[in-house]
Design an enzyme around this catalytic site. Structure first.
Site, PDB file in Angstrom:
ATOM      1  N   LYS A 152       6.987  11.640  -6.535  1.00  0.00           N
ATOM      2  CA  LYS A 152       5.748  10.905  -6.623  1.00  0.00           C
ATOM      3  C   LYS A 152       6.159   9.217  -5.864  1.00  0.00           C
ATOM      4  CE  LYS A 152       5.560   6.456  -9.383  1.00  0.00           C
ATOM      5  NZ  LYS A 152       6.108   5.713 -10.107  1.00  0.00           N
ATOM      6  N   ARG A 168      13.839   9.504  -4.915  1.00  0.00           N
ATOM      7  CA  ARG A 168      13.414  10.562  -6.035  1.00  0.00           C
ATOM      8  C   ARG A 168      13.982  11.901  -5.790  1.00  0.00           C
ATOM      9  NH1 ARG A 168      10.370   6.917  -8.297  1.00  0.00           N
ATOM     10  NH2 ARG A 168       8.587   5.751  -6.971  1.00  0.00           N
TER      11      ARG A 168
END
Length: 136
Positions: A102, A67
């Site tokens: 996320k 991420r």
């Protein structure tokens, strides 16, 4: 035994080398750049496959490093606060503030300054993702 800081610094140096190597390459007239992401934490590793074997690592630390890469900028290494605190004073980071990650929500993140002095890439550039996890 190597300290967490030593291991993290070695992985960070790999990231810096990756940026240097890829920026010297071109595909035709197209310049290449990468985004790199780093996190540290526990991982599980193993060999997968029945006929063609592959070594892999799994875990939250790996997912967060991925991420970091995907929310980072070309020519930069995007790191978590855990990496920042291990390398603070050993490398020059720029705070990004809170970044939406996320599966994690907002996280305090940082960019490696040497790589982000010119993060805008031309339309003649191709970005290649590279996630790095320190499993130290």
């Amino acid at each position: 035994s190597d300290s967490e800081v030593d291991v993290c610094m070695r992985v960070f140096k790999v990231s810096k080398s990756m940026h240097t190597i890829i920026e010297r390459r071109e595909v035709g007239e197209t310049a290449l750049s990468i985004r790199a992401g780093m996190n540290c934490g526990s991982v599980v590793s193993g060999v997968i496959g029945r006929s063609k074997f592959c070594f892999d690592i799994w875990g939250d630390a790996v997912n967060v490093a991925s991420r970091m890469e995907s929310t980072g900028k070309p020519r930069a290494t995007h790191v978590t606060s855990a990496v920042y605190h291990l390398l603070k004073g050993k490398a020059d980071f720029t705070p990004c503030g809170l970044t939406w990650i996320k599966g994690k929500g907002e996280m305090e993140t940082y960019l490696y300054k040497e790589c982000n002095t010119d993060t805008d890439i031309s339309s003649n550039s191709v970005g290649i993702p590279a996630s790095i996890t320190n499993s130290g």
